[in-house]
Design a protein around this motif. Structure first.
Motif, short mmCIF file in Angstrom:
data_model
loop_
_atom_site.label_atom_id
_atom_site.label_comp_id
_atom_site.label_asym_id
_atom_site.label_seq_id
_atom_site.Cartn_x
_atom_site.Cartn_y
_atom_site.Cartn_z
N GLN A 105 41.27 29.27 31.04
CA GLN A 105 40.04 28.57 30.44
C GLN A 105 39.05 28.25 31.56
OE1 GLN A 105 40.56 25.33 27.91
NE2 GLN A 105 38.63 25.67 26.84
N GLU A 106 39.76 27.90 32.65
CA GLU A 106 38.65 27.34 33.80
C GLU A 106 38.03 28.70 34.28
OE1 GLU A 106 41.48 25.50 36.60
OE2 GLU A 106 41.74 23.56 35.19
N ARG A 107 38.80 29.90 34.13
CA ARG A 107 38.22 30.86 34.96
C ARG A 107 37.89 32.30 33.79
NH1 ARG A 107 41.25 28.22 37.93
NH2 ARG A 107 41.52 28.47 40.07
N LYS A 108 37.45 31.58 32.61
CA LYS A 108 37.10 32.50 31.31
C LYS A 108 35.99 33.47 31.63
CE LYS A 108 34.47 29.24 28.82
NZ LYS A 108 34.41 28.54 27.34
N GLY A 109 35.24 33.21 32.75
CA GLY A 109 34.03 33.97 33.07
C GLY A 109 34.03 34.83 34.13
N ASN A 110 35.33 34.45 34.89
CA ASN A 110 35.83 35.44 36.06
C ASN A 110 36.23 36.64 35.78
OD1 ASN A 110 35.42 32.56 36.86
ND2 ASN A 110 36.87 33.45 38.89
N MET A 111 35.78 37.58 36.43
CA MET A 111 36.33 39.08 36.47
C MET A 111 37.82 39.01 36.57
SD MET A 111 33.66 40.95 35.29
CE MET A 111 32.24 40.91 35.15
N GLY A 112 38.43 39.97 36.14
CA GLY A 112 39.80 40.31 36.42
C GLY A 112 40.22 40.59 37.91
N ASN A 113 39.52 41.15 38.74
CA ASN A 113 39.61 41.37 39.92
C ASN A 113 39.25 40.18 40.87
OD1 ASN A 113 36.92 41.48 40.11
ND2 ASN A 113 36.66 43.59 40.71
N GLN A 114 38.78 39.04 40.34
CA GLN A 114 38.46 37.93 40.97
C GLN A 114 39.57 36.97 40.86
OE1 GLN A 114 34.68 36.93 38.90
NE2 GLN A 114 33.61 37.55 40.87
N LEU A 115 40.68 37.17 40.22
CA LEU A 115 41.75 36.19 39.92
C LEU A 115 43.00 36.54 41.04
CD1 LEU A 115 42.29 36.70 36.25
CD2 LEU A 115 40.76 35.03 37.35
N SER A 116 43.60 35.28 41.34
CA SER A 116 44.77 35.47 42.21
C SER A 116 45.87 36.38 41.37
CB SER A 116 45.29 34.18 42.58
OG SER A 116 45.79 33.32 41.45
N GLY A 117 47.09 36.59 42.12
CA GLY A 117 48.15 37.22 41.53
C GLY A 117 48.76 36.66 40.35
N GLY A 118 49.02 35.01 40.65
CA GLY A 118 49.27 34.50 39.38
C GLY A 118 48.61 34.38 38.50
N GLU A 119 47.35 34.11 38.81
CA GLU A 119 46.34 34.34 37.47
C GLU A 119 46.45 35.31 36.77
OE1 GLU A 119 43.41 30.84 39.66
OE2 GLU A 119 42.99 32.88 39.57
N GLN A 120 46.40 36.58 37.58
CA GLN A 120 46.44 37.90 36.96
C GLN A 120 47.71 37.83 35.92
OE1 GLN A 120 46.09 40.94 39.55
NE2 GLN A 120 43.63 40.60 39.86
N GLN A 121 49.10 37.28 36.46
CA GLN A 121 50.08 37.47 35.59
C GLN A 121 49.87 36.41 34.46
OE1 GLN A 121 52.55 39.29 34.60
NE2 GLN A 121 53.96 39.03 36.34
N MET A 122 49.37 35.47 34.39
CA MET A 122 49.19 34.75 33.21
C MET A 122 48.13 35.24 32.30
SD MET A 122 48.29 30.86 34.90
CE MET A 122 49.39 30.00 35.92
N LEU A 123 47.28 36.19 32.68
CA LEU A 123 46.19 36.96 32.07
C LEU A 123 47.04 38.01 31.25
CD1 LEU A 123 43.45 37.54 31.04
CD2 LEU A 123 42.92 38.58 33.03
N THR A 124 47.87 38.46 31.76
CA THR A 124 48.62 39.86 31.32
C THR A 124 49.61 39.20 30.20
OG1 THR A 124 48.84 40.86 33.59
CG2 THR A 124 50.34 41.65 31.90
N ILE A 125 50.22 37.88 30.37
CA ILE A 125 50.86 37.42 29.28
C ILE A 125 49.83 37.08 28.20
CG2 ILE A 125 52.51 35.52 28.85
CD1 ILE A 125 53.67 35.66 31.60
N GLY A 126 48.69 36.46 28.55
CA GLY A 126 48.02 36.09 27.59
C GLY A 126 47.54 37.01 26.66
N ARG A 127 47.21 38.05 27.22
CA ARG A 127 46.49 39.22 26.60
C ARG A 127 47.54 39.86 25.72
NH1 ARG A 127 44.42 44.09 30.32
NH2 ARG A 127 46.67 44.38 30.34
N THR A 128 49.03 39.99 26.14
CA THR A 128 49.89 40.44 25.22
C THR A 128 50.24 39.69 24.15
OG1 THR A 128 51.12 41.55 27.38
CG2 THR A 128 52.34 41.21 25.38
N LEU A 129 50.13 38.33 24.23
CA LEU A 129 50.53 37.47 23.22
C LEU A 129 49.29 37.39 22.16
CD1 LEU A 129 51.46 34.15 24.93
CD2 LEU A 129 52.64 35.31 23.63
#
Length: 220
Positions: A105-129
């Motif tokens: 939520q804190e980074r909802k406006g950030n592009m996918g390539n602007q996230l750390s590896g851990g944040e990208q993993q959270m995003l991948t799980i969130g997108r699947t959910l």
């Protein structure tokens, strides 16, 4: 790795740890369930129906959610766009995903390539959910992540399994983490199931863990 007469069953709301050393067939099993790899025999059944001939996207529509090892986010989409691009109506919506992963939520406006590896993993799980699956296949979700991110993801997986009743299959190199998050466990060795147990029982059986998993144990 070829799997030979591997048979597992997961009840509604159940959780299963797939354990074993590298290269024994854990990811092969996940990819076969998802339909990425073909079957040469046997079947994959979901909610009592044979889905063996369905393509991966058709299995996803039936309710099988897959979180791959690769953090496969869309780099040119924002976090929120990544979450909503394949979303379907159900329990998991933007509010619930942001509740599970406040960082997103804190980074909802950030592009996918602007996230750390851990944040990208959270995003991948969130997108699947956001596809609102009935079962979640998690393939090495904690691999290569900083300890603080591992803690956040572990807490999120625990919440999904215990509080939300999400059925999940977890492939994880750190056996103690995987066993602490699941109800049942299967150990794969050379493409076959070498051991089955309740996760708590296997967690207490250090000799068996050391024999099949060895250095993948987390030190006390």
């Amino acid at each position: 790795m070829v799997l030979d007469h591997v048979s597992v069953a997961l009840p509604v709301g159940g959780s299963l740890a797939l354990l074993g050393r590298n290269g024994v067939g854990k990811t092969t099993m996940i990819l076969t369930i998802m339909g990425i790899l073909p079957l040469s025999g046997g079947s994959v059944r979901f909610h009592g129906q044979d889905v063996s001939t369905l393509a991966p996207h058709q299995r996803a529509r039936r309710g099988i959610g897959w979180v791959p090892q690769e953090r496969d986010v869309f780099p040119s989409l924002t976090v929120e766009e990544n979450l909503t691009v394949a979303g379907r109506p159900g329990r998991w919506d933007l509010a619930s995903i942001y509740g599970l992963f406040p960082r997103l939520q804190e980074r909802k406006g950030n592009m996918g390539n602007q996230l750390s590896g851990g944040e990208q993993q959270m995003l991948t799980i969130g997108r699947t959910l956001m596809t609102n699956p009935d079962v979640l296949l998690l393939d090495e979700p904690l691999e290569g992540l900083a300890p603080i991110i591992v803690e956040e993801l572990t807490a999120a997986i625990r919440r999904m399994a215990t509080d939300e009743g999400m059925a999940l299959v977890l492939v994880e190199q750190h056996a103690e983490v995987a066993l602490d998050l699941t109800e049942d466990a299967v150990v794969i060795e050379r493409g076959v199931i070498a051991h089955r147990a309740k996760s708590r029982e296997l967690l207490a059986d250090r000799e068996t863990l050391d024999r099949f998993v060895g250095l993948n144990l987390v030190a006390d």
